[in-house]
Design a protein around this motif. Sequence first.
Motif, PDB file in Angstrom:
ATOM      1  N   SER A  21       0.833  -1.193   0.000  1.00 56.66           N
ATOM      2  CA  SER A  21       0.000   0.000   0.000  1.00 56.66           C
ATOM      3  C   SER A  21       0.870   1.245   0.000  1.00 56.66           C
ATOM      4  O   SER A  21       2.087   1.186   0.283  1.00 56.66           O
ATOM      5  CB  SER A  21      -0.940   0.021   1.218  1.00 56.66           C
ATOM      6  OG  SER A  21      -0.291   0.532   2.364  1.00 56.66           O
ATOM      7  N   ILE A  38       0.757   5.777   4.913  1.00 61.19           N
ATOM      8  CA  ILE A  38      -0.431   6.403   5.499  1.00 61.19           C
ATOM      9  C   ILE A  38      -0.051   7.573   6.406  1.00 61.19           C
ATOM     10  O   ILE A  38       0.954   7.529   7.128  1.00 61.19           O
ATOM     11  CB  ILE A  38      -1.285   5.378   6.283  1.00 61.19           C
ATOM     12  CG1 ILE A  38      -0.515   4.819   7.486  1.00 61.19           C
ATOM     13  CG2 ILE A  38      -1.722   4.241   5.375  1.00 61.19           C
ATOM     14  CD1 ILE A  38      -1.381   4.004   8.421  1.00 61.19           C
ATOM     15  N   LYS A  62       2.442   1.354   6.415  1.00 64.72           N
ATOM     16  CA  LYS A  62       1.480   1.020   5.378  1.00 64.72           C
ATOM     17  C   LYS A  62       0.338   0.195   5.973  1.00 64.72           C
ATOM     18  O   LYS A  62       0.370  -0.182   7.150  1.00 64.72           O
ATOM     19  CB  LYS A  62       2.170   0.231   4.253  1.00 64.72           C
ATOM     20  CG  LYS A  62       3.320   1.002   3.597  1.00 64.72           C
ATOM     21  CD  LYS A  62       3.972   0.191   2.494  1.00 64.72           C
ATOM     22  CE  LYS A  62       5.096   0.979   1.827  1.00 64.72           C
ATOM     23  NZ  LYS A  62       5.708   0.220   0.718  1.00 64.72           N
ATOM     24  N   LEU A  63      -0.654  -0.086   5.127  1.00 61.09           N
ATOM     25  CA  LEU A  63      -1.752  -0.967   5.514  1.00 61.09           C
ATOM     26  C   LEU A  63      -1.474  -2.379   5.018  1.00 61.09           C
ATOM     27  O   LEU A  63      -0.909  -2.564   3.934  1.00 61.09           O
ATOM     28  CB  LEU A  63      -3.070  -0.463   4.932  1.00 61.09           C
ATOM     29  CG  LEU A  63      -3.574   0.888   5.422  1.00 61.09           C
ATOM     30  CD1 LEU A  63      -4.830   1.296   4.658  1.00 61.09           C
ATOM     31  CD2 LEU A  63      -3.862   0.859   6.922  1.00 61.09           C
ATOM     32  N   ILE A  95      -7.379  -5.797   8.915  1.00 66.40           N
ATOM     33  CA  ILE A  95      -6.492  -4.809   8.319  1.00 66.40           C
ATOM     34  C   ILE A  95      -5.600  -4.271   9.429  1.00 66.40           C
ATOM     35  O   ILE A  95      -6.087  -3.842  10.481  1.00 66.40           O
ATOM     36  CB  ILE A  95      -7.297  -3.664   7.676  1.00 66.40           C
ATOM     37  CG1 ILE A  95      -8.207  -4.221   6.576  1.00 66.40           C
ATOM     38  CG2 ILE A  95      -6.364  -2.602   7.100  1.00 66.40           C
ATOM     39  CD1 ILE A  95      -9.166  -3.195   6.004  1.00 66.40           C
ATOM     40  N   SER A  96      -4.297  -4.296   9.195  1.00 64.22           N
ATOM     41  CA  SER A  96      -3.359  -3.881  10.234  1.00 64.22           C
ATOM     42  C   SER A  96      -2.406  -2.822   9.698  1.00 64.22           C
ATOM     43  O   SER A  96      -2.283  -2.604   8.493  1.00 64.22           O
ATOM     44  CB  SER A  96      -2.566  -5.090  10.745  1.00 64.22           C
ATOM     45  OG  SER A  96      -1.820  -5.682   9.697  1.00 64.22           O
ATOM     46  N   THR A  97      -1.726  -2.168  10.626  1.00 63.76           N
ATOM     47  CA  THR A  97      -0.730  -1.157  10.266  1.00 63.76           C
ATOM     48  C   THR A  97       0.308  -1.065  11.375  1.00 63.76           C
ATOM     49  O   THR A  97       0.009  -1.293  12.551  1.00 63.76           O
ATOM     50  CB  THR A  97      -1.376   0.226  10.048  1.00 63.76           C
ATOM     51  OG1 THR A  97      -0.343   1.173   9.726  1.00 63.76           O
ATOM     52  CG2 THR A  97      -2.118   0.693  11.274  1.00 63.76           C
TER      53      THR A  97
END
Length: 214
Positions: A42, A45, A51-52, A86-88
């Motif tokens: 991705s 962010i 990123k995701l 979904i992680s970051t």
Amino acid sequence: MKKTLCGLAVLSALVSTNVLAHQQGDIFVRAGIASVIPLDSSDRILGSTDKLAVNTNTQLGLTFDYMVTDHIGLELLAATPFEHDISTGYGSLGDVATTKQLPPTLMVEYYFNEPAAKWQPYAGLGINYTNFYDSKFNSTGHDAGLSDLNLDNSWGYAANIGVDYQVNDNWLVNASLWYADIDTTAHYSVGDTRYSTDVDINPIVFMASVGYTF
């Protein structure tokens, strides 16, 4: 001698009609486990270096197949809804959200062996449509000030390889590997400001199934 010849002719006819594998006009359905394994990347962010990431999920997979010729088939892939975390790494948050998706995929496939072969390897190309829905931040995401998550739906190409083993006239077992071009944009808010991040999911899908020929 005539009786022997007649018997051999009848036996030959029975053998020739006892086709064990796919032939023109056949319809068959497969059902089994399907694991979506994202090869994701991705954009960064919120101005950070993080990123995701989209995590793996396994669900019931279904394919519906029709043999146009002895070697060319049409296949529709369906499944129960996949649900991905979904992680970051942003702020060491880890899992911040979930989303659900349905990935109907239409394929044109070529079967390499003749219809009488029990082993039927094949390869295909097609198109994928992925519908994302019920996307939302969890408590970790909300505590970090994230809200109003939405993911764009995706159109892209797909490819697969697989093999059927025909157990008898009706039943078969299958293993297949898919690749789908799934690109989306995640839209979300931090306070009153709206942000967008492009995410390439591009998963490999592994499916092991049992099929029935009608």
